[in-house]
Design an enzyme around this catalytic site. Structure first.
Site, mmCIF file in Angstrom:
data_model
loop_
_atom_site.group_PDB
_atom_site.id
_atom_site.type_symbol
_atom_site.label_atom_id
_atom_site.label_comp_id
_atom_site.label_asym_id
_atom_site.label_seq_id
_atom_site.Cartn_x
_atom_site.Cartn_y
_atom_site.Cartn_z
ATOM 1 C CG ASP A 331 6.073 -5.241 29.820
ATOM 2 O OD1 ASP A 331 6.951 -5.662 30.566
ATOM 3 O OD2 ASP A 331 6.216 -4.318 29.012
ATOM 4 C CG ASP A 641 6.196 -0.502 27.883
ATOM 5 O OD1 ASP A 641 7.078 -0.268 28.712
ATOM 6 O OD2 ASP A 641 5.032 -0.800 28.197
ATOM 7 C CG ASP A 645 11.374 -1.783 29.562
ATOM 8 O OD1 ASP A 645 11.806 -1.897 30.722
ATOM 9 O OD2 ASP A 645 10.173 -1.666 29.282
HETATM 10 P P1 ATP Z 1 3.834 -3.439 33.187
HETATM 11 O O1 ATP Z 1 5.285 -3.541 33.449
HETATM 12 O O2 ATP Z 1 3.092 -4.693 33.343
HETATM 13 O O3 ATP Z 1 3.470 -2.692 31.964
HETATM 14 P P2 ATP Z 1 3.108 -1.164 34.719
HETATM 15 O O4 ATP Z 1 2.782 -0.410 33.505
HETATM 16 O O5 ATP Z 1 2.137 -1.170 35.821
HETATM 17 O O6 ATP Z 1 3.342 -2.646 34.469
HETATM 18 P P3 ATP Z 1 4.979 0.791 35.475
HETATM 19 O O7 ATP Z 1 4.622 1.630 34.332
HETATM 20 O O8 ATP Z 1 6.387 0.649 35.909
HETATM 21 O O9 ATP Z 1 4.490 -0.664 35.269
HETATM 22 O O10 ATP Z 1 4.129 1.303 36.694
HETATM 23 C C1 ATP Z 1 4.406 0.917 37.988
HETATM 24 C C2 ATP Z 1 3.410 1.530 38.937
HETATM 25 O O11 ATP Z 1 3.567 2.949 38.915
HETATM 26 C C3 ATP Z 1 1.979 1.274 38.556
HETATM 27 O O12 ATP Z 1 1.507 0.101 39.130
HETATM 28 C C4 ATP Z 1 1.269 2.496 39.144
HETATM 29 O O13 ATP Z 1 1.001 2.287 40.498
HETATM 30 C C5 ATP Z 1 2.303 3.573 39.014
HETATM 31 N N1 ATP Z 1 2.079 4.371 37.810
HETATM 32 C C6 ATP Z 1 2.101 3.965 36.541
HETATM 33 N N2 ATP Z 1 1.882 4.951 35.681
HETATM 34 C C7 ATP Z 1 1.713 6.062 36.424
HETATM 35 C C8 ATP Z 1 1.460 7.448 36.128
HETATM 36 N N3 ATP Z 1 1.340 7.886 34.887
HETATM 37 N N4 ATP Z 1 1.333 8.285 37.159
HETATM 38 C C9 ATP Z 1 1.475 7.852 38.409
HETATM 39 N N5 ATP Z 1 1.714 6.592 38.760
HETATM 40 C C10 ATP Z 1 1.829 5.697 37.801
#
Ligand code: ATP
Length: 907
Positions: A331, A641, A645
């Protein structure tokens, strides 16, 4: 606290439950919680009683070899060979003690890991969100639950949003149950108690909060006996394989020993007493009785070493798999980057703004990018910026948010999602009013739709819908955008996508914020309220710098022949910018989740191998990627996480979950948990995995030839009808003293230099390779040669046979010591300063053995017991000389083999 007899908690309303428990929706005050903890005890199920130490010790005697030895002791006693009986019994006892101590150590290692994995839980205490150990929960605590959490105690819900819970462990029903706050009939069965969450069940989707009604043994799960955690033993397929091998070897050796006894007695006409002792000596020498225990210790040492490097092994076979990993899919957020976010840029209407500040402190200027921040200017009032727009942005940032910021000793910390913490800090910097509106409903964030929405009271009266999320997702929901002066303006999505690209290309994580005015009476929220009806407020670009140690770890992995791939939910441009900073190999090509979907399995396998960046992926893509990479014969480690997943983590050869931000569901599916969520810990775990595998190999490569050498000495003498060059008692002694020292030292070997500069081992590589068999033949052959050689030399010099035997025994021990130094470096040269300097453990072992040998050889008290004579100095030097020659021979042979292999690989 048991359910009330008149009406159980599921039949009470949320308010009645809170009243019943003398608690409020803001949770208990910390002092009250502490009092209740003293009253109710920790929220923990009673531990299964540990095995009694005496029984554990006695269990050590349950072993074929020990039975053989006890019978042998009986026979020697009957023959009145008291010294032999004593030595045999000493061997039995020492074996049991070693087994006992080693088992204790292994159990300790496992227990320490269990402690590191102790579950934690988010609760409200005194109205403030904090994270506590699940064991500290008390009745009356208000617990926050989100998808992926294991419910930590029995809870009565006071709020549920799309909350679905898998209750299979209690009800056997594997389909998640949709939970709701409304009370149900008092007689409802367990599966129908919708407002209750039961300890040990798993939240599969949504969020909720509930008040604790029962903890520890009082919970539903606590009342079911026999459901206590199963105890994991310290073993892996490799060790099991060796265990089985050792058992069959024992049977084989006993058969050989029996045949020899018959042969010697009937054909050789030897005296039974002497022959019997020789055969016992042979069996003890040949049977690798200590091997399984030493391998267990090697694993325990590995588990502890990994835990010190923040990698907690949940399933032991992972130790072996980690050593052979050839691809790590990681990630981005929090693993490769720090997950310490800060809003740095805003795009609002026509303006672009820069945000200053440090960490999560809600202090810092917000001003247009072309105007440098300076004193004397009020935030948000600079040219080109509309305070109304900024205020709307601050409201969306602060209210569409589940995190909390608090200040401790001048440092601002986030409780909850760091990105949301950064948005709170941003709202603080803007300092707009109206950021404390009550929330009426919410749609929680989900990686599938990538946004979060809340319904709150609007400052101007009525209700307001506030949304934040991935820009593509939010822009797709927008009809227009907020404009200067409070009105709306048409939106040109292409312009905004370009702005997103610009921000992302700087490595910023971009979020879009939007709003919609809602009818005053609206209480609930659905996805339909959003679709095509929002007004875009603006974009926020957040920085999340790479972890410096991850950059070094990625380089390490590359030199170890391991490809690192980034799999992120983030935007492709952000992913690419971060990948370049981190030093991934191929940053030219990005596959997005949509690309992955467009490819079939074969195409994906081809594309995935060469691609290092996967952006805008969802958990289902991770599963396909693992499968695709495995189809190419790669051994895949995958991090994760979220609750979704779990399938990918299970499928991966080494599933790695995050200990800090990971959900319980991910942790339980994983083989390894990172205590610090840090990529560098994965690289460290791989290194330890390689080291453990090497050490297992070293223990085996040292033990088997040593045993074979000792045994052959007796076999050859018996067959040749010669006098034994080493007496049976001496063989027993040597076996005893070296097994507790030299045999164990290798379990503690540190990583060899260059451990992370070798390509990964093939998953299918067998342990008993042709090379190892050759090593056994070579070394045992040299042992026999040296022992018989020195014996013949001594006899020829006219030494007393007892002295010749003493010299032969000492030669054997010296060879074993030199062999140990040789084995310490199986991948490189042993003749280096570090190689010779050894480790403290190695030297402690060598000194112990040497001291013991000197005692046996020179102490008049021990000489009659072991039939030894003092060895003259020049003969002693000769024995050490033989050791040196032996070392030179096997080292040269190894160098020849290494050179040949290098030639074959063209390096
Ligand atoms: P990784 O997989 O590297 O941990 P990540 O945490 O960015 O990446 P996701 O949690 O799937 O992956 O988030 C995808 C997208 O969704 C983010 O890039 C962001 O734009 C949006 N996002 C993440 N968390 C939130 C939230 N709490 N509220 C609104 N949008 C969110």
């Amino acid at each position: 606290m048991p359910d009330r007899s008149d009406r159980p908690f599921h039949a009470l309303t949320a308010e009645e439950t809170l009243a019943e428990l003398s608690a409020g929706p803001g949770g208990l005050a910390p002092a009250e919680a502490a009092e209740r903890l003293a009253l109710h005890g920790p929220n923990r199920l009673p531990e299964p009683p540990g095995r009694n130490a005496v029984l554990r010790f006695l269990a050590q005697f349950h072993n074929v070899l020990i039975y053989v030895l006890i019978v042998a002791a009986g026979v020697t006693a009957a023959l009145q060979h008291w010294v032999d009986t004593g030595v045999i019994l000493a061997v039995v006892l020492v074996n049991a003690v070693i087994g006992f101590v080693q088992e204790g150590r292994a159990e300790q290692a496992m227990a320490a890991i269990r402690d590191m994995l102790a579950p934690r839980s988010a609760v409200l205490r005194g109205g403030r969100r904090v994270t506590v150990e699940a064991a500290d929960l008390v009745p009356g605590d208000v617990v926050l639950i989100e998808a992926g959490d294991r419910v930590p105690a029995d809870l009565r819900l006071i709020e549920a949003r799309g909350l679905r819970v898998e209750e299979a462990i209690l009800t056997g029903e594997s389909v998640p149950v949709e939970k709701a706050v409304a009370a149900v009939a008092p007689e409802a069965a367990l599966a129908e108690r919708l407002p209750m969450l039961f300890s040990g069940t798993l939240a599969a989707a949504g969020t909720g909060r509930g008040v604790v009604v029962a903890t520890g043994p009082a919970t539903q799960i606590g009342r079911i006996s026999g459901m206590l955690a199963s105890v994991e033993t310290l073993t892996t397929p490799l060790v099991r394989q060796m265990d089985l091998f050792a058992r069959w070897l024992t049977v084989f050796i006993l058969l050989v020993a029996g045949s020899l006894l018959a042969y010697g007695f009937y054909v050789g006409h030897m005296s039974f007493g002497e022959l019997f002792m020789a055969v016992v000596g042979l069996s003890v020498a040949a049977i690798p009785e200590g091997l399984p225990a030493v391998l267990t210790i090697t694993l325990a040492v590995g588990v502890q070493a990994m835990a010190r490097r923040n990698a907690i092994v949940r399933r032991l076979p992972a130790i072996e798999t980690l050593g052979s990993v050839s691809v790590i899919c990681s990630d981005k957020t929090g693993t490769l980057t720090r997950n310490e976010m800060m809003a740095a840029r805003l795009a609002l209407g026509e303006a672009e703004l820069a945000v200053a500040g440090e960490g999560y402190a809600p202090e810092g200027e917000v001003c247009p990018v072309d105007v440098a921040p300076g004193p004397g200017r009020e935030a948000g009032t600079s040219a080109g910026t509309d305070p109304g727009l900024l205020a709307a942005l601050a409201r969306a940032a602060a209210l569409c948010n589940d995190a909390v910021l608090h200040e401790e000793d001048g440092v601002w910390r986030v409780e909850g999602d760091p990105m949301e913490g950064a948005l709170l800090a941003l709202a603080g910097k803007i300092g707009a009013p109206g950021v404390d509106r009550a929330r009426r409903d919410a749609i929680p964030f989900d990686a599938a739709h990538r946004y979060m929405a809340v319904l709150v009271e609007a400052p101007e009266g009525g209700a307001e819908l506030l949304v934040k999320g991935a820009p593509e997702a939010v822009l797709a929901l927008c009809a227009d955008r907020m404009a200067l002066g409070g009105g709306t303006a048409p939106i040109v999505p292409a312009d905004w996508h370009r702005k997103v690209e610009e921000l992302a290309a700087d490595g910023l994580r971009v979020l879009a914020l939007a709003r919609r005015a809602m009818p005053a009476g609206q209480e609930g929220l659905s996805h339909d309220d959003l679709a095509g009806r929002l007004s875009l407020i603006g974009l926020v670009g957040l920085i999340d710098p790479p972890r410096p140690e991850a950059i070094a770890a990625v380089a390490d992995c590359h030199s170890a022949g391991i490809r690192v791939k980034m799999i992120t939910g983030d935007h492709a441009a952000t992913a690419r910018a971060i990948a370049a900073e981190i030093g991934l190999k191929n940053t030219d090509r990005v596959l997005t989740g949509a690309d992955v979907e467009a490819l079939d399995d074969a195409e994906l396998a081809a594309a995935a191998t060469g691609t290092d960046i996967f952006a805008r992926t969802s958990p289902a893509h991770k599963l396909r990627l693992v499968t695709a990479l495995q189809a190419r014969g790669l051994t895949v480690a995958m991090t994760g996480d979220g609750v979704n997943d779990a399938p990918a983590l299970k499928r991966a050869d080494a599933g790695i979950a995050m200990g800090l931000k990971g959900s319980a569901a991910a942790r339980e599916a994983a083989e390894l948990v990172l205590a610090d969520d840090n990529f560098a810990s994965i690289a460290a775990a791989v290194r330890e995995g390689r080291t453990v595998y090497d050490n297992i190999k070293k223990v085996i490569s040292w033990t088997l030839p040593t045993n074979a050498g000792e045994a052959l000495t007796i076999v050859v003498a018996l067959f040749a009808g010669m006098m034994l060059p080493i007496t049976a008692v001496q063989i027993l002694w040597v076996n005893l003293i070296t097994a507790v020292t030299l045999g164990l030292a290798l379990a503690f070997e540190p990583s060899e230099p260059g451990t992370m500069r070798r390509p990964p081992r093939a998953r299918t590589e067998p342990l008993l390779t042709g090379g190892l068999i050759w090593h056994i033949v070579l070394v045992s052959g040299l042992f026999v040669l040296a022992v018989f050689g020195i014996f013949a030399y001594a006899t020829e010099r006219g030494h007393d046979p007892a002295l010749a035997q003493t010299m032969a025994m000492n030669t054997l021990v010296v060879l074993e010591i030199f062999h140990l130094f040789f084995i310490r470096n199986i991948h490189g040269t042993s003749l280096t300063w570090t190689g010779l300097r050894g480790t403290r453990i190695v030297w402690a072992c060598v000194l112990t053995v040497t001291g013991a040998q000197v005692a046996v050889t020179y102490l008049p008290l021990l000489q009659p017991v072991f039939g030894t004579r003092p060895v003259p100095l020049e003969d002693g030097l000769l024995i050490v000389g033989i050791g040196v020659v032996f070392f030179a021979l096997i080292e040269t042979e190894k160098q020849m083999r290494l050179a040949f292999r290098r030639g074959q690989h063209g390096t």
